[in-house]
Design a protein around this motif. Structure first.
Motif, short mmCIF file in Angstrom:
data_model
loop_
_atom_site.label_atom_id
_atom_site.label_comp_id
_atom_site.label_asym_id
_atom_site.label_seq_id
_atom_site.Cartn_x
_atom_site.Cartn_y
_atom_site.Cartn_z
N GLN A 1 -28.77 -27.95 47.02
CA GLN A 1 -29.31 -26.68 46.54
C GLN A 1 -28.35 -25.53 46.81
N CYS A 2 -28.17 -24.68 45.79
CA CYS A 2 -27.30 -23.52 45.95
C CYS A 2 -27.92 -22.56 46.97
N CYS B 1 -28.79 -18.90 44.92
CA CYS B 1 -29.85 -18.73 43.93
C CYS B 1 -30.87 -19.85 43.93
N GLY C 1 -30.43 -22.86 42.76
CA GLY C 1 -30.20 -23.83 41.69
C GLY C 1 -29.58 -25.11 42.23
N ASN C 2 -29.53 -26.13 41.37
CA ASN C 2 -28.95 -27.41 41.77
C ASN C 2 -27.43 -27.36 41.61
N CYS D 1 -22.34 -24.02 42.05
CA CYS D 1 -23.57 -23.73 41.31
C CYS D 1 -23.23 -23.35 39.87
N PHE E 1 -25.05 -21.87 37.84
CA PHE E 1 -25.79 -20.68 37.44
C PHE E 1 -25.16 -19.40 37.98
N CYS E 2 -24.73 -19.43 39.25
CA CYS E 2 -24.16 -18.20 39.83
C CYS E 2 -22.72 -18.38 40.30
#
Length: 370
Positions: free
Chosen positions: A19-20, A23, A25-26, A38, A40-41
């Protein structure tokens, strides 16, 4: 804690590992940096690389009791088209087969099996793998000329392939025939200028003797494939892997990638390893026994202290389409070496054959003239 609660707890803990921290996210493993990144970020987390898993597992004990130690992390999806079994985190779902591209994927009741001890993490990124492929396809000199402009590249997927490594102390007794050259003078009749003539010459003979002996050697990390789902010929051509790159298995290295469940069980893997060991023993005997000619008559080997490890090695899997035909290729995820199948132009092959025959013909003509 009930069995169900315990399993759910393990899934939650496994998710937290990947897990990030920024944020939630995975995060997925990034080959370029060796970190969890990550998508996403773009934040990155370090993975502590260790090389402490030096435990060799007893082979005979493993045959007595089936090991399901990887079931805590993974579940099995089976392709109904090619039979390949893919391992994914328990919270993931497979939508297509990485090995044949089929969408006929179903959850399998098979156990994930023996947890890997070591892994070579991906070092070649997806973008680098595509670039390596483009260089490779430009060098297909016997392919149709329009191939380089009109092929369609399919999705490329990173997957870890299963391998076994075996250790064994061997003690072999052998019988060999040893030949020693000697020469004798012989006289024979030849026809020279239409007349018989006696000539003498040295003729080589072989004197044979039989000897027996012992050969001992310890074999360390004999590597054999544990997969029969990926074309062996393609795999062979992207080997070798540098096993010095092996590190302790951590689930983070697999985040964002697939892993294939071994389709060659442990006992069958040892059978393959023993074939490699037996050949090396034969080579060792040839090196130990001295003679002009050596023939091995028999070898009886005692294999002691057999141990094993389950390891994962990285490859990129993909294919391309040309003239409605699919051609598969692989890229070594550690070295970037490419292996694959490609179309062949019958015209180009014919031209090469014709030119070669013409050159050979000219060579004989000039030889006769000289």
């Amino acid at each position: 804690m009930s069995r169900l609660e315990n399993e759910e707890f393990k899934i939650i803990e496994e998710t937290k590992v990947n897990q990030c921290p920024s944020c939630g996210g995975n995060a997925v493993f990034e080959p370029a940096t060796g970190t969890l990144k990550c998508p996403f970020c773009d934040s990155e987390s370090e993975i502590e690389t260790t090389r402490e898993n030096t435990i060799e597992h007893d082979f005979l004990q493993a045959l007595e009791k089936e090991d399901h130690s990887w079931d805590d992390e993974k579940r099995v999806f089976k392709c109904e088209n090619c039979g390949a079994e893919t391992l994914l985190d328990k919270d993931k779902v497979a939508d297509f087969c990485s090995f044949c591209g089929s969408s006929h994927i179903a959850t399998s009741e098979h156990h994930a099996g023996i947890k890997p001890a070591l892994v070579i993490p991906f070092q070649i990124t997806k973008e680098e793998a595509v670039d390596k492929f483009k260089v490779w396809i430009r060098k297909r000199y016997f392919a149709p000329s329009k191939l380089k402009q009109s092929y369609q590249l399919n999705k490329i997927t990173g997957a870890y392939l299963p391998y076994w490594t075996f250790d064994s102390q061997t003690d072999s007794s052998f019988v060999v025939q040893i030949g020693t050259y000697y020469y004798v003078t012989e006289t024979r009749t030849v026809i020279e200028d239409g007349k018989p003539k006696q000539v003498t010459e040295q003729v080589r003979k072989i004197s044979w003797r039989t000897e027996s002996g012992r050969y001992r050697e310890f074999f360390d990390d004999v590597l054999v494939k544990a997969s029969r789902n990926v074309a062996t010929g393609l795999i062979d051509k992207i080997e070798p892997f540098d096993l010095n790159g092996l590190v302790d298995y951590k689930s983070q290295y697999l985040s964002g990638f697939l892993a294939e469940r071994y389709s060659i069980p442990l006992q069958e893997g040892w059978h393959d390893a023993r074939g490699i060991i037996d050949q090396r023993i034969a080579n060792g005997i040839y090196g130990q026994v001295h003679g002009d000619v050596v023939n091995i008559v028999s070898v009886a080997t005692d294999y002691k202290a057999i141990t094993y490890k389950h390891i994962l090695l990285p490859i990129w899997i993909s294919s391309f389409v040309f003239n409605n035909t699919i051609y598969r290729f692989l890229v070594n995820g550690q070295t970037g070496k490419v292996s694959g199948k490609s179309p062949v132009s019958a015209l180009k092959v014919t031209m090469v054959v014709v030119i070669t025959l013409a050159i050979i013909g000219l060579f004989f003509v000039f030889s006769e003239m000289s």
